[in-house]
Motif scaffolding. Sequence first.
Motif, PDB file in Angstrom:
ATOM      1  N   GLY A 120       8.381 -28.423  34.124  1.00 24.04           N
ATOM      2  CA  GLY A 120       8.314 -27.474  35.328  1.00 24.04           C
ATOM      3  C   GLY A 120       9.576 -27.600  36.046  1.00 24.04           C
ATOM      4  O   GLY A 120       9.695 -26.630  36.807  1.00 24.04           O
ATOM      5  N   TYR A 121      10.498 -28.574  35.951  1.00 22.81           N
ATOM      6  CA  TYR A 121      11.532 -28.791  36.792  1.00 22.81           C
ATOM      7  C   TYR A 121      12.555 -29.702  36.262  1.00 22.81           C
ATOM      8  O   TYR A 121      12.123 -30.464  35.483  1.00 22.81           O
ATOM      9  CB  TYR A 121      10.986 -29.186  38.214  1.00 22.81           C
ATOM     10  CG  TYR A 121      10.310 -30.449  38.146  1.00 22.81           C
ATOM     11  CD1 TYR A 121      11.029 -31.703  38.442  1.00 22.81           C
ATOM     12  CD2 TYR A 121       8.995 -30.548  38.029  1.00 22.81           C
ATOM     13  CE1 TYR A 121      10.364 -32.884  38.533  1.00 22.81           C
ATOM     14  CE2 TYR A 121       8.179 -31.803  38.013  1.00 22.81           C
ATOM     15  CZ  TYR A 121       9.008 -33.044  38.021  1.00 22.81           C
ATOM     16  OH  TYR A 121       8.202 -34.046  38.312  1.00 22.81           O
ATOM     17  N   ASN A 122      13.655 -29.683  36.864  1.00 23.65           N
ATOM     18  CA  ASN A 122      14.627 -30.868  36.197  1.00 23.65           C
ATOM     19  C   ASN A 122      14.739 -31.626  37.505  1.00 23.65           C
ATOM     20  O   ASN A 122      14.921 -31.326  38.729  1.00 23.65           O
ATOM     21  CB  ASN A 122      16.174 -30.345  36.033  1.00 23.65           C
ATOM     22  CG  ASN A 122      17.090 -31.392  35.747  1.00 23.65           C
ATOM     23  OD1 ASN A 122      16.942 -32.487  36.022  1.00 23.65           O
ATOM     24  ND2 ASN A 122      17.951 -30.950  35.373  1.00 23.65           N
ATOM     25  N   GLN A 123      14.180 -32.981  37.294  1.00 19.52           N
ATOM     26  CA  GLN A 123      14.277 -34.126  38.348  1.00 19.52           C
ATOM     27  C   GLN A 123      15.558 -34.287  39.114  1.00 19.52           C
ATOM     28  O   GLN A 123      15.436 -34.820  40.408  1.00 19.52           O
ATOM     29  CB  GLN A 123      13.896 -35.475  37.833  1.00 19.52           C
ATOM     30  CG  GLN A 123      14.778 -36.162  36.831  1.00 19.52           C
ATOM     31  CD  GLN A 123      14.835 -35.731  35.378  1.00 19.52           C
ATOM     32  OE1 GLN A 123      14.359 -34.740  35.130  1.00 19.52           O
ATOM     33  NE2 GLN A 123      15.589 -36.573  34.559  1.00 19.52           N
ATOM     34  N   VAL A 124      16.661 -33.995  38.621  1.00 18.65           N
ATOM     35  CA  VAL A 124      17.845 -34.060  39.605  1.00 18.65           C
ATOM     36  C   VAL A 124      18.245 -32.973  40.335  1.00 18.65           C
ATOM     37  O   VAL A 124      19.113 -33.022  41.133  1.00 18.65           O
ATOM     38  CB  VAL A 124      19.100 -34.762  38.696  1.00 18.65           C
ATOM     39  CG1 VAL A 124      18.870 -36.088  38.208  1.00 18.65           C
ATOM     40  CG2 VAL A 124      19.468 -33.656  37.742  1.00 18.65           C
TER      41      VAL A 124
END
Length: 163
Positions: free
Chosen positions: A63-67
């Motif tokens: 659901g998202y890119n952690q960076v």
Amino acid sequence: MLYFHHKGIVQNLIHNLKYKNHQEVGSLLGKWYAKDLETVSQIKTVSEIIPVPLHKKRLEERGYNQVTTFCEALSNELKIPHNPKLLYRSRYSKTQTKKDKENRKDIANSLFDVNFTEADHNKHFLLVDDVMTSGATLEACAKALLKIPNCKVSIVTIAYTLS
């Protein structure tokens, strides 16, 4: 700035950011790192901040890119544009967290590519990832970015580990 080791506080921070959607960790660390990076003379020549990308399938799963929030905080604090579209992951792969250095390098070398125009020539990119382990992913991303004529790549990671 941070050393990642098994069961340490940095591992806890990264796992909360990466797997539990605690994006405030990325924002806080991005603001913190920006203060330190402001003192590095080379940062003044950076044209764009580039996150290590996730494959579309992984992005859908997580659901998202952690960076992303880390990059956005760096971008806001350093007044450098964040460009999440230039570098992309061309192939899906299973997580590399449990692979050894050689397997990481073999896999990483074929995973990334760039979608650039002439406007991207001659730029200095700041490549950003969460944890540097073997360096294989960052090396593969840098090689892809270096296909852009006359560009330069610098690297920042939230943490590093020797494992």
